[in-house]
Design a protein around this motif. Sequence first.
Motif, short mmCIF file in Angstrom:
data_model
loop_
_atom_site.label_atom_id
_atom_site.label_comp_id
_atom_site.label_asym_id
_atom_site.label_seq_id
_atom_site.Cartn_x
_atom_site.Cartn_y
_atom_site.Cartn_z
N GLY A 1419 0.79 -1.23 0.00
CA GLY A 1419 0.00 0.00 0.00
C GLY A 1419 0.82 1.28 0.00
N THR A 1420 2.11 1.18 -0.41
CA THR A 1420 2.88 2.43 -0.48
C THR A 1420 2.94 2.93 -1.92
OG1 THR A 1420 4.89 1.12 -0.73
CG2 THR A 1420 4.31 1.84 1.50
N LYS A 1421 2.57 2.11 -2.86
CA LYS A 1421 2.53 2.54 -4.26
C LYS A 1421 1.19 2.16 -4.86
CE LYS A 1421 7.44 2.17 -4.97
NZ LYS A 1421 8.51 1.28 -5.42
N LEU A 1422 0.78 2.91 -5.90
CA LEU A 1422 -0.45 2.51 -6.55
C LEU A 1422 -0.27 2.59 -8.05
CD1 LEU A 1422 -3.11 4.82 -7.43
CD2 LEU A 1422 -1.64 5.86 -5.75
N ILE A 1423 -1.03 1.75 -8.72
CA ILE A 1423 -1.03 1.77 -10.18
C ILE A 1423 -2.46 2.02 -10.61
CG2 ILE A 1423 -0.86 0.28 -12.21
CD1 ILE A 1423 1.55 -1.02 -10.93
N THR A 1424 -2.68 3.02 -11.48
CA THR A 1424 -4.03 3.21 -12.02
C THR A 1424 -3.94 2.94 -13.51
OG1 THR A 1424 -3.54 5.55 -12.24
CG2 THR A 1424 -4.84 4.90 -10.35
N ILE A 1425 -4.93 2.24 -14.02
CA ILE A 1425 -4.97 1.96 -15.46
C ILE A 1425 -6.24 2.60 -16.00
CG2 ILE A 1425 -4.98 0.16 -17.21
CD1 ILE A 1425 -3.79 -1.73 -15.17
N SER A 1426 -6.07 3.45 -17.01
CA SER A 1426 -7.25 4.08 -17.58
C SER A 1426 -7.27 3.81 -19.07
CB SER A 1426 -7.21 5.58 -17.31
OG SER A 1426 -6.01 6.12 -17.84
N MET A 1427 -8.43 4.02 -19.66
CA MET A 1427 -8.54 3.74 -21.09
C MET A 1427 -9.60 4.66 -21.66
SD MET A 1427 -9.97 0.08 -22.31
CE MET A 1427 -11.51 0.05 -23.13
N ILE A 1428 -9.23 5.32 -22.75
CA ILE A 1428 -10.21 6.21 -23.39
C ILE A 1428 -10.42 5.68 -24.80
CG2 ILE A 1428 -10.66 8.55 -24.19
CD1 ILE A 1428 -10.29 9.03 -21.43
N VAL A 1429 -11.65 5.50 -25.20
CA VAL A 1429 -11.93 5.01 -26.55
C VAL A 1429 -12.29 6.23 -27.40
CG1 VAL A 1429 -13.40 3.50 -27.90
CG2 VAL A 1429 -12.81 2.88 -25.56
N GLY A 1430 -11.59 6.37 -28.52
CA GLY A 1430 -11.87 7.53 -29.39
C GLY A 1430 -13.27 7.43 -29.98
N ALA A 1431 -13.80 8.59 -30.39
CA ALA A 1431 -15.17 8.61 -30.91
C ALA A 1431 -15.24 7.90 -32.25
CB ALA A 1431 -15.64 10.05 -31.06
N ASP A 1432 -14.14 7.97 -33.03
CA ASP A 1432 -14.16 7.38 -34.37
C ASP A 1432 -13.64 5.96 -34.36
OD1 ASP A 1432 -11.68 8.00 -33.55
OD2 ASP A 1432 -10.95 8.71 -35.51
N ASN A 1433 -13.78 5.32 -33.20
CA ASN A 1433 -13.18 4.01 -33.02
C ASN A 1433 -13.72 2.99 -34.03
OD1 ASN A 1433 -12.07 1.73 -32.03
ND2 ASN A 1433 -13.38 1.59 -30.23
N VAL A 1434 -13.07 2.98 -35.22
CA VAL A 1434 -13.57 2.11 -36.28
C VAL A 1434 -13.03 0.70 -36.09
CG1 VAL A 1434 -13.84 1.85 -38.75
CG2 VAL A 1434 -13.42 4.12 -37.77
N ASP A 1435 -11.74 0.60 -35.87
CA ASP A 1435 -11.13 -0.75 -35.81
C ASP A 1435 -11.17 -1.33 -34.40
OD1 ASP A 1435 -9.57 1.18 -34.88
OD2 ASP A 1435 -7.77 0.71 -36.05
N ASN A 1436 -12.00 -0.68 -33.50
CA ASN A 1436 -12.22 -1.25 -32.18
C ASN A 1436 -10.90 -1.43 -31.42
OD1 ASN A 1436 -13.48 -2.33 -30.01
ND2 ASN A 1436 -13.84 -4.34 -30.91
N LEU A 1437 -10.02 -0.46 -31.51
CA LEU A 1437 -8.76 -0.53 -30.74
C LEU A 1437 -8.67 0.71 -29.87
CD1 LEU A 1437 -6.13 -1.89 -33.25
CD2 LEU A 1437 -7.33 -3.10 -31.45
#
Length: 1669
Positions: A1419-1437
């Motif tokens: 509990g002395t370090k933390l990792i946050t993982i975030s993800m933003i999906v673009g609006a034009d996400n055509v190829d689903n990546l």
Amino acid sequence: MDDRTVDLIFTGSLKLLPPVSSKIVRIFTSSTFTDTAMERNTLMAKCYPRIKDYCREKHGLEFQVVDMRWGVRDEATDDHMTTELCMREIKNCQRLSMGPNFVVFLGQKYGYRPIPTYVLSSELQMLRDELAAGGVDVILLDTWYKKDSNAVPPVSVLQPISSILVNFNNKRVPKLQAEDQAIWWDTLGKMQKLFRKASSQLYNAGKIDKDTMHNYFMSVTEREVINGVLNVKNTKNHCLAYVRYINNINLQNLKKAGNYVDILNRSLDTEASKLLADLRDVRLPDKIETTNIQKYTVEWIGREGLDNETHGEYLNHFISHFYKNIIKLVDRAMRKEDSSAQGQIVTEILQHLHACNNSVKVFHGREGDLEFIGNYMTNSSDKPLVLYGEGGCGKTSLLAKSSAMSLDTWFADVKPTNIIRFLGTTPDSSALTPTLISICQQISYNFALPFESIPDDLVPLTAHFKQMLTMASQQQPLLLFLDSVDQLTGIGTENNKVSWLPTRLPPHCKIIVTCACEEANPEVSKEYDVLRRMIDSEDNFLEVKALGEDLAMQVLKLWMAAAARDLSNYQWRLVSNAIGQCSLPIFVKLVFAEVCRWRSYTKPQDTHLASTVMDSIMMLFERIEKQHGRLLVFHALAYITAARSGLSETELEDLISLDDKVLDDVYQYHLPPVRRIPPLLWTRIRNDLPNYLSEREADGVSVMNWYHRQFRDTARERYFKNMNMAMYFHSMIADYYLGIWGGGTPKPFKYTEIQRHRFNLADKEGVADRKVPLQPLVFTSADGASKRYNLRKFGELPFHLVRSRRLTDLYAQVLFNYEWLHAKLSCCPLQAELADFEDAKQHVNKDAVRELMLVADALRLGGAILVAYPNMLAPQLVGRLLPEAPNNPAVASLLQQCHDKGKNHCALLPSHHCLHTPGGPLKYSLEGHQFAVFAFRLSSDKRYVVSISSRVISWDLSTSDLARDLCPQLEGIMQNLELSPDNKWAAASTNNSVSILLNMLTSEYVTIENPLDEGETVRGVSVLNHHMFIYGPRSWVQYTMRGELENTTPAPGAAPYDDVSWDILSIEFRDLENIFLVMWSGDLDDDRLLVQFCKAGSWVRPLRCRGAVAISKYWNKIYTSDPDRGYQISIFQLNEEELVWDKIEELHHCETDTAEAMLQLKRGKKDRMLLATTTYSFVVWDFDNAIPRGGHNVKQTDEEDKEENEEEEKLDSLQEKNQHLEGIVLKLPHTIRNISTKMTQSNSFMISNNNTYAVAGVRKNLYVWSLETTKLIKVLDAHFGRIVQLEPLTVGAWNNVITSSIDRTVKIWNIDNIFEQVHKIDRQELPIDSISLARDQQLAVTVTRSCWGLWDTSTGKLLAQVADAPVGAIVTHAVITPNGENVITAESGNVVIWDTPERQAVFKEEQKGVKQILLLEDGTKLITISMIVGADNVDNLAVAHIIARTIPEGERIYTIDYEVRGTGYRAAVVSADEHHLVAPGVDKSSRDCLHVFHARTGAKLHRIPVKNSGIKDMQSIVALPHKPHWVAVVGNDKAGILDIKTKRHVRFVPRWNGACTKDGKIGLCAPTRGGLDLIELKRGTSVQQLISRAAEGVFSIITMFSSTDHYVFYYHSGRKTLRVFRTIDGRPIAEYRAPAEVTGVASAHGGKAVALASQDGCLTVLNIVDPYE
């Protein structure tokens, strides 16, 4: 029983009935008295108690032994009745016993050979003449036999000994007694010789046959064997014989030898030996199966010849053989017994049919009444027929006769189903529910319907019963005959026992009921009065009157003829006088029983008859007391009268055997081998009370009880005059059911003076085992597999403890005893448990009541859960009553037992108060809806509440039981609900214009799609008894109750107000001709209204109103805001001539009344009040001036004061008049206001009983004002969602209010308890999404959408609700560090680090779209993982960002990115050694892979294709706890393990879901379709199946190991239960039914507890109290 017989029984035929099987094993033991004393005493001490326990525990049978040789008093010898009693008892055993009924022991003694008690006078004359002809003196016969010409034909009777030898029974003067006894035995010998001589001569002369002669030679034992074995068809299943030969009997010691052989004149009696040998060695073995006869040969040893010491081995063999064989015969009989539902009901119906036949046999006369009934049976009346009259007037036999006549006369040409029940005479006809079930089963059988569809629950059951009656047809009419409907119990509302009876019968169905009615006794006539109200037709009532003198005498003569008796003229006159006084059948029956005993030579002073029923019963009791001993009879009858539902024969014998007052009386002069009452004594008393004691079933046992109320009343009058005596009997019965002396505990007693004197006893006291049974709550079989509950104990014990005022025992053993409460809940309905508390409440002092009711109400509040899960008792009680324990010692001890004993039933116990505590304002919470409860309605009798969401649920308000739960498959949510005036129909419509019409009795429904024109939506529904209406803005449609469209009507014209457009807002129908219709603008901001009223088919001129409107009860006045007076209310009255509304009164309420908008108006009860809701307040107009206004202070300024004084005189007179026009204003707090939910509808309020309080529901709270002062006095936190509806429930003594809410509950509040302390349960406003617990402190963090909560898990208190932005924050994640010092949250696009003790944010930084927070390095370090999906996400990546920071400073350590799929984020994991971070993502060619990073530095190490693991459908990944390099990829039905160093596949684990123990050895398999297994992770094989795979549908499941791996948790959303298993042996230790849907489960307090987060915003911490630890 063959099928044809079964069919006949089910149709209710009265012909060719087989006998009824009983619940008794009753054996008659036949032997001579002296030679089998050793064997019989041994059986009594060692064998019978074992057989008794076996029968009771294995089969629920009573075991009884009739040993006529034991405890025979000299009185029995005196009147020579022994032989006759023996024969009668053998018949009884054969009739009643299940299996064995006769056991004979024969030795070398033929036994006592009495002379006949009764001889036909003609036969005696022949014998006498024969002797006289031979010159023999017959004076003896003439002295001892008297001719009774009342017998038909006349019989000569052997006179009682003491009538001639007066000192024969005189125990007081032993010397005189001995003389008379010697004379008698000598006389008897002489008479035996005379009879034998004469009969031999007559036989030899061919004047009599051999049997008649043998009568004078036969011993009692032989007569018993003839009746018990030789004349029996099937001996194999019923009889046992034991034959014992003794070698070398020492005839020198004649006194001892005489016990074992027949001695005549100091040598062997050869005649007796010959007779015995023929019986024992020829006739008996010929008749009985070899398997059922056992022979023994024993030696004569020492002076005694036989005794326990020397013949121990023989006795042991004998006892075990006896035990095995009796058991074998009982088991064999039980195997044949049909114990299926059908078999049980056949027995039930048979009992009633036999009772019916017995009544019909003795029925005579009453032709007029029968004609009346016959007319009803064949006419078209559609209501039940009621036969009423006083107790004992012959209702029952008239009903039975009607049933018989229906079959053979009135309906002889068709096939009626004849259902007859004499209510209260059998176990299954004493309470309503089993009675209705058995009636429904009988109907179902006849119409070939399955039994399974019959509901168990009273309300649907009643509906089902009424539905079944419609099966009747012309060819198969249904006829129901129900005797004494007023005797039924268990109806919930004891004050109305007949409400379940159908008042309208379908064609071809008739019901006749009988009911008591006595003018002098309103309590008895209560049900009759209700029936009068229900069935409002004079033709359906027939009074059953007394027989009248002529008919009574005629009936009596017929009965006498049938009994072959007559009377002398003088005696007939006595009878005629008595019957002139009273001719009730019950009295005639008592007279008949009395005069049957009169002989023609009875002295006139002994022929006395009483003139009333009670006096005749008193005389009967007195006679029986004289004959059998006063004390014995007094106590025996008192026990039966004291019992709640009667006593079984065994129980009565046990009770008397514990009652030393009786035993001292019975055993004054001798010491018994076993200190118990001889069974014979009770048998004889019972024989003198034929038909007055009925056998009925109670708690699964056959019990005796008084058949007629008059007997119970007389017994009470006679035996319970003295209260202390009544307490004594109740207390003795209580001791018996407490089992104090059971199972071999000896009970002390004092010897009587005579016993000490006679037997030279030094001690004053002795102790003796009374051979009574233990009374456990549950009988468990030896292997622990099967359980039977001790229902008798549950039924009787509380009743007697209350009535013997033994409250300490009552509290300790019953009301505050966990094991009692749990066992009784498991086998009895909740109502039975609550009834014990209600009963005690009537009898204890005021202080104790609160504590009693705390437990009772806790059970009631938990009712819905406890009925289905009795094992939840401990968690329910603890969760509710913890706050009350400190001040209530009895509650505290109960909670301690919940912990110590309750853990065996459910090992999860709340560590803090987490469920509503009773005693406060909340009376019940009614749960069951899955969506907001948008509307509810009360039935007209206020007994049921009907509510709607996506389903329709109704509850019984008196018990809080669920009465009906129906889920019609409708699109949308139901919103408008209406009930028909007769409460038979409910109608509702949904938000997408679908309507439903539901039959409340049968649960059948029709749905109707939107019938209105294009573009119109359904606004609501209305329903009458025979029509339903659906309306929209411009028209309404009328339907039949089958859902057939009848017609459509457009809205009436709005002239003269047609300058603007109007839509229909609501319609109410009184009938098709009288309609109250309100129209509006269609826009909530424009509050104009128009009232359209149709009176008897003519439309009245419309009335313009605004804001709100209400109509009076009789539909002749309208209350509404007057458009000319702002928002002030005016009252308009209907002018029927001109069909217009005239204003008749203007009301006022306060200074601002023109400004505050009127949102809603409701009329009070009977138009005595008017209740208004305005924007900032509530107003009451009290038209009767019922509310005291003493405390209403009016604000005044100085200047007004002067004017006031002058005007005061004028005002006083006015005030009184106008006060009723002045509204009482109840103001809401400043920040709160009422809003309109729908035009003319807003928050409601109600006035309590006695006009003390006003209660309103606003937002989530209840506001309470005092009407006297208009002050707001209390705000209750009522729901955790907005209150949708509030209705008063004030009927009789009830002072309640009902609320329903968006939170899916309906709650009932008790206004009388409004100021009781409320123990608040902490909860958050919104459902909890996730939960995180600290390791080193008892703290937890929960996430709800708007904030995160900090909880103290030791007390269950919510310490704080925190969010960085005070308004409008959106919190998605919150994690607490192991030491509990910091909390990390993701909210509104930021990552925030909080200091826990200060509740302050110490770091904040933007990071949008956080998907996961991981803590590292303790509990002395933390990792946050975030993800933003673009609006034009055509190829689903998409790209995921990892940021590592320090805690609490928030300094960045590193940031990295990796590619992922744009849909469905899959969580990353940290390896066991915290060296690696593994995240599921995609590689360059967008194939699934695992990205592996260095956890400390963030360095990208490598990518591993998921396909290496062999899993195609990756669900999630798991880092294995014991191998730092291993990661498992979990798929749908298996998991693959990868090594992240070598990137290689290690192995597959089939069926694994990813959860595993710390050592990596054991995992879980929990498919969503159901089932749970422990599997070992090497090969995936099952170690233990924890839950078998039953298909339960697909539900969400939460399952995991506890933090220490000792336990497995499994939460199933369909059942709402959390089950807990021990990992080590797979034993289940808890199934905890959560009160609300659980959203998160976490192991707490170092694996010793589990925390549950739920949809209602609560966090509950349950301790695991392992019963096996």
